[in-house]
Motif scaffolding. Structure first.
Motif: not given
Ligand SMILES: Cc1cc2nc3c(=O)[nH]c(=O)nc-3n(C[C@H](O)[C@H](O)[C@H](O)COP(=O)(O)O)c2cc1C
Length: 205
Positions: A138, A11-12, A142, A15-16, A18
């Motif tokens: 968001y 997930f991280l 993503t 996040v990075k 996107r």
């Protein structure tokens, strides 16, 4: 990060990864059904205050996507000075060059219902509705990125609200919040500057 699960790391990474993509094409890395399913899942599982589920979305593909950006262009043509319109047109055409758009709405009937039901929170419901919409935007952004699609977030509301509602027969209570054009990236996003994280996150332990 040693106590972070594999899922959280994935997930991280998403996040990075996107980013805002302004260069997009009329091709998709996934099928229309997958795009629709992605938006449906995001709308279904994104949180909302009091689980009010006030978020609404419209997926525009093919000529409907083109129609949206023609509406934006013709709306802006009426208000942007003629000598400045060329750059406006170029910008709008860069969104029209994409594969599709997601329109994000909030249903004001749901928000008003909550305000009537819980008067002591009345001022907060519109704010929470906006925050919920931001979360949904968001999540979609993503997920599109994860599928290899580039997207950006645009705000031509409220200028285009009436024509959008008429064109796609949108319920009167749905308030347009944002527009997200997407497509296969044709250009990498610009370099992103980051402020020192220590100035933005305080830790007390
Ligand atoms: C609430 C919000 C509103 C935004 N509105 C716009 C917008 O109207 N037009 C636009 O081109 N980008 C818009 N953006 C994109 C930001 O400019 C962009 O996210 C930021 O510069 C960071 O770049 P990144 O998305 O590549 O990480 C918006 C972003 C957020 C979170």
């Amino acid at each position: 990060m040693s106590n972070t699960s594999t899922t959280a790391k994935t997930f991280l990474e998403a996040v990075k990864a996107r980013r805002t993509y302004y260069g997009i094409s009329k091709q998709s890395t996934i099928s229309d059904d997958q795009i629709v399913s992605l938006v449906q899942e995001a709308v279904k599982y994104s949180p909302s205050s009091f689980n009010s589920q006030s978020a609404r979305a419209v997926v525009l593909l093919g000529e409907n996507h083109d129609k949206l950006w023609n509406i934006v262009k013709e709306t802006l043509r009426k208000i942007v000075p003629a000598d400045q319109f060329a750059s406006t047109e170029q910008r709008v055409d860069s969104f029209k060059a994409g594969y599709g758009s997601v329109l994000f709405f909030e249903d004001t009937a749901v928000i008003e219902g909550l305000q009537n039901q819980f008067p002591s929170y009345a001022d907060n419901f519109p704010k929470w509705s906006n925050q919920s919409s931001g979360i949904l935007q968001y999540v979609v952004w993503t997920l599109l990125e994860e599928e290899g699609l580039g997207a950006s977030l645009q705000h031509y509301n409220p200028l285009i609200d009436e024509e959008v509602k008429q064109t796609w027969n949108i319920p009167a209570s749905w308030q347009l919040i944002a527009q997200m054009p997407f497509g296969t990236p044709t250009a990498e996003p610009g370099e992103k500057q980051f402020q020192p994280i220590d100035e933005r996150v305080k830790i007390f332990k």
